[in-house]
Design a protein around this motif. Structure first.
Motif, PDB file in Angstrom:
ATOM      1  N   ASN A  65       0.758  -1.240   0.227  1.00 19.36           N
ATOM      2  CA  ASN A  65       0.033  -0.007   0.172  1.00 19.36           C
ATOM      3  C   ASN A  65       0.983   1.246   0.295  1.00 19.36           C
ATOM      4  N   LEU A  66       1.959   1.103   0.771  1.00 20.43           N
ATOM      5  CA  LEU A  66       2.658   2.353   0.606  1.00 20.43           C
ATOM      6  C   LEU A  66       3.395   2.518  -0.392  1.00 20.43           C
ATOM      7  N   THR A  67       3.856   1.620  -1.180  1.00 16.93           N
ATOM      8  CA  THR A  67       4.399   1.671  -2.564  1.00 16.93           C
ATOM      9  C   THR A  67       3.553   2.342  -3.481  1.00 16.93           C
ATOM     10  N   ASP A  68       2.211   1.905  -3.579  1.00 16.84           N
ATOM     11  CA  ASP A  68       1.147   2.549  -4.373  1.00 16.84           C
ATOM     12  C   ASP A  68       0.937   4.018  -4.056  1.00 16.84           C
ATOM     13  N   LEU A  69       0.750   4.137  -2.775  1.00 15.10           N
ATOM     14  CA  LEU A  69       0.572   5.393  -2.302  1.00 15.10           C
ATOM     15  C   LEU A  69       1.496   6.631  -2.757  1.00 15.10           C
ATOM     16  N   SER A  70       2.878   6.182  -2.603  1.00 15.64           N
ATOM     17  CA  SER A  70       4.040   6.983  -2.987  1.00 15.64           C
ATOM     18  C   SER A  70       3.984   7.258  -4.508  1.00 15.64           C
ATOM     19  N   ALA A  71       3.595   6.378  -5.429  1.00 12.95           N
ATOM     20  CA  ALA A  71       3.494   6.687  -6.812  1.00 12.95           C
ATOM     21  C   ALA A  71       2.173   7.667  -7.025  1.00 12.95           C
ATOM     22  N   ILE A  72       0.971   7.604  -6.154  1.00 14.14           N
ATOM     23  CA  ILE A  72      -0.100   8.215  -6.162  1.00 14.14           C
ATOM     24  C   ILE A  72       0.268   9.752  -5.903  1.00 14.14           C
ATOM     25  N   CYS A  73       1.216   9.942  -5.001  1.00 17.40           N
ATOM     26  CA  CYS A  73       1.399  11.255  -4.088  1.00 17.40           C
ATOM     27  C   CYS A  73       2.364  11.699  -5.065  1.00 17.40           C
ATOM     28  N   LEU A  74       3.185  11.197  -5.863  1.00 22.40           N
ATOM     29  CA  LEU A  74       4.071  11.719  -7.037  1.00 22.40           C
ATOM     30  C   LEU A  74       3.304  12.357  -7.973  1.00 22.40           C
ATOM     31  N   HIS A  75       2.065  11.798  -8.462  1.00 20.17           N
ATOM     32  CA  HIS A  75       1.294  12.271  -9.471  1.00 20.17           C
ATOM     33  C   HIS A  75       0.640  13.425  -8.926  1.00 20.17           C
ATOM     34  N   ILE A  76      -0.121  13.347  -7.723  1.00 20.02           N
ATOM     35  CA  ILE A  76      -0.690  14.378  -7.161  1.00 20.02           C
ATOM     36  C   ILE A  76       0.142  15.711  -7.207  1.00 20.02           C
ATOM     37  N   SER A  77       1.360  15.566  -6.657  1.00 17.93           N
ATOM     38  CA  SER A  77       2.309  16.440  -6.354  1.00 17.93           C
ATOM     39  C   SER A  77       2.458  17.266  -7.763  1.00 17.93           C
ATOM     40  N   THR A  78       2.629  16.322  -8.719  1.00 19.51           N
ATOM     41  CA  THR A  78       2.979  17.019 -10.109  1.00 19.51           C
ATOM     42  C   THR A  78       1.735  17.726 -10.588  1.00 19.51           C
ATOM     43  N   TRP A  79       0.503  17.318 -10.349  1.00 13.21           N
ATOM     44  CA  TRP A  79      -0.744  17.923 -10.572  1.00 13.21           C
ATOM     45  C   TRP A  79      -0.735  19.335 -10.126  1.00 13.21           C
ATOM     46  N   VAL A  80      -0.324  19.295  -8.910  1.00  9.01           N
ATOM     47  CA  VAL A  80      -0.255  20.877  -8.057  1.00  9.01           C
ATOM     48  C   VAL A  80       0.792  21.633  -8.813  1.00  9.01           C
ATOM     49  N   THR A  81       1.892  21.195  -9.172  1.00  5.10           N
ATOM     50  CA  THR A  81       2.778  21.906  -9.877  1.00  5.10           C
ATOM     51  C   THR A  81       1.997  22.464 -11.270  1.00  5.10           C
ATOM     52  N   MET A  82       1.659  21.503 -11.982  1.00  4.29           N
ATOM     53  CA  MET A  82       0.864  21.827 -13.181  1.00  4.29           C
ATOM     54  C   MET A  82      -0.166  23.008 -12.854  1.00  4.29           C
ATOM     55  N   SER A  83      -0.920  22.572 -12.203  1.00  4.92           N
ATOM     56  CA  SER A  83      -2.189  23.369 -11.819  1.00  4.92           C
ATOM     57  C   SER A  83      -1.542  24.739 -11.658  1.00  4.92           C
ATOM     58  N   LYS A  84      -0.606  25.133 -10.612  1.00  2.00           N
ATOM     59  CA  LYS A  84      -0.055  26.382 -10.528  1.00  2.00           C
ATOM     60  C   LYS A  84       0.322  27.020 -12.010  1.00  2.00           C
ATOM     61  N   SER A  85       0.978  26.357 -12.737  1.00  5.71           N
ATOM     62  CA  SER A  85       1.976  26.757 -13.891  1.00  5.71           C
ATOM     63  C   SER A  85       0.704  27.122 -14.864  1.00  5.71           C
ATOM     64  N   GLN A  86      -0.514  26.584 -14.922  1.00  5.05           N
ATOM     65  CA  GLN A  86      -1.314  26.745 -15.781  1.00  5.05           C
ATOM     66  C   GLN A  86      -2.141  28.261 -15.406  1.00  5.05           C
ATOM     67  N   HIS A  87      -1.926  28.767 -14.317  1.00  2.00           N
ATOM     68  CA  HIS A  87      -2.429  30.111 -13.982  1.00  2.00           C
ATOM     69  C   HIS A  87      -1.344  31.016 -13.906  1.00  2.00           C
ATOM     70  N   LEU A  88      -0.283  30.759 -14.462  1.00  4.49           N
ATOM     71  CA  LEU A  88       1.108  31.553 -14.534  1.00  4.49           C
ATOM     72  C   LEU A  88       1.321  31.679 -16.101  1.00  4.49           C
ATOM     73  N   PRO A  89       1.914  32.715 -16.524  1.00  5.68           N
ATOM     74  CA  PRO A  89       2.451  32.756 -17.918  1.00  5.68           C
ATOM     75  C   PRO A  89       3.863  31.965 -18.014  1.00  5.68           C
ATOM     76  N   LEU A  90       3.879  31.154 -19.020  1.00  2.00           N
ATOM     77  CA  LEU A  90       5.154  30.347 -19.022  1.00  2.00           C
ATOM     78  C   LEU A  90       6.128  31.294 -19.915  1.00  2.00           C
ATOM     79  N   GLN A  91       6.737  32.172 -19.338  1.00  2.00           N
ATOM     80  CA  GLN A  91       7.549  33.141 -19.926  1.00  2.00           C
ATOM     81  C   GLN A  91       9.163  32.798 -19.627  1.00  2.00           C
ATOM     82  N   THR A  92       9.833  32.628 -20.581  1.00  3.39           N
ATOM     83  CA  THR A  92      11.445  32.466 -20.148  1.00  3.39           C
ATOM     84  C   THR A  92      12.006  32.961 -21.539  1.00  3.39           C
TER      85      THR A  92
END
Length: 222
Positions: free
Chosen positions: A131-158
């Motif tokens: 269960n811990l191994t599976d949860l670790s993978a899920i947490c990685l995807h949720i953490s990625t979703w959070v990062t992506m969600s933030k970036s969608q509300h910010l201009p990707l300018q560089t």
């Protein structure tokens, strides 16, 4: 039984936090055979009823709760049997519907910003290492979703990326696969792969998650 890969896909395709929470309360509860589950972002505790806030402050206190302390110190999934003896856990949390607990970290830019938790009732089997191994993978995807969600509300300018590369970065932030990006932009899938390699080199990162985190940081500083 919900497949793990289906959970990953549901997280990536969640349009907003409410949709994400609905998948957690339904699909992930079923996957882990959990009695209760919840997703908590620490910066949102002020939105909760004041009486519930007091309970959460104690329940999530590293001084009181060894599960919370493990999350804070290690940023890694944990269940109660990993950190305390069963008798000790009964003293800490005597509730029959929290007989077994498991929690995983939500991380953004190296900071613990939230947690996802699951509980099982008395008489149900304890959470285990699988269960811990599976949860670790899920947490990685949720953490990625959070990062992506933030970036969608910010201009990707560089200045480092070309307009086409910024298009690709925006689609990556929306959770699109290489194949989906190739169809969206009318280019080959290999062109997408090569573009991502160039983008990784320019930004000095080695993964999509790192790329989005760096672009988000750049956007916040502009």
């Amino acid at each position: 039984m919900v497949a793990l890969i289906a959970l990953f896909r549901a997280i990536a395709q969640a349009k907003d936090e409410q949709t994400l929470r609905s998948h957690i309360s339904a699909d992930m509860s079923q996957y882990f055979s959990a009695t209760r589950c919840g997703l908590f972002f620490f910066n949102q505790t002020h939105l909760i009823d004041s009486n519930v806030q007091k309970v959460l402050q104690v329940a999530l206190s590293p001084q009181y709760n060894p599960v919370a302390r493990y999350l804070l110190e290690r940023h890694a999934p944990v269940h109660e049997a990993l950190v305390v003896e069963p008798k000790t856990w009964r003293l800490i949390c005597p509730r029959a519907d929290h007989w077994h607990v498991m929690a995983g970290p939500i991380v953004s830019n190296g900071q613990l910003i939230g947690a996802i938790g699951f509980t099982r009732e008395k008489g149900m089997p304890a959470f285990d290492s699988h269960n811990l191994t599976d949860l670790s993978a899920i947490c990685l995807h949720i953490s990625t979703w959070v990062t992506m969600s933030k970036s969608q509300h910010l201009p990707l300018q560089t200045a480092r990326l070309t307009p086409r590369e910024l298009e690709i970065a925006t689609l990556v932030a929306q959770g699109r696969s290489n194949a989906e990006i190739s169809r969206e932009l009318w280019i080959t899938e290999n062109s997408v792969k090569q573009a991502l390699k160039r983008m990784f080199r320019k930004l000095e990162v080695s993964s999509r998650t790192q790329m989005l985190a760096k672009l988000s940081t750049v956007a916040q500083s502009q």
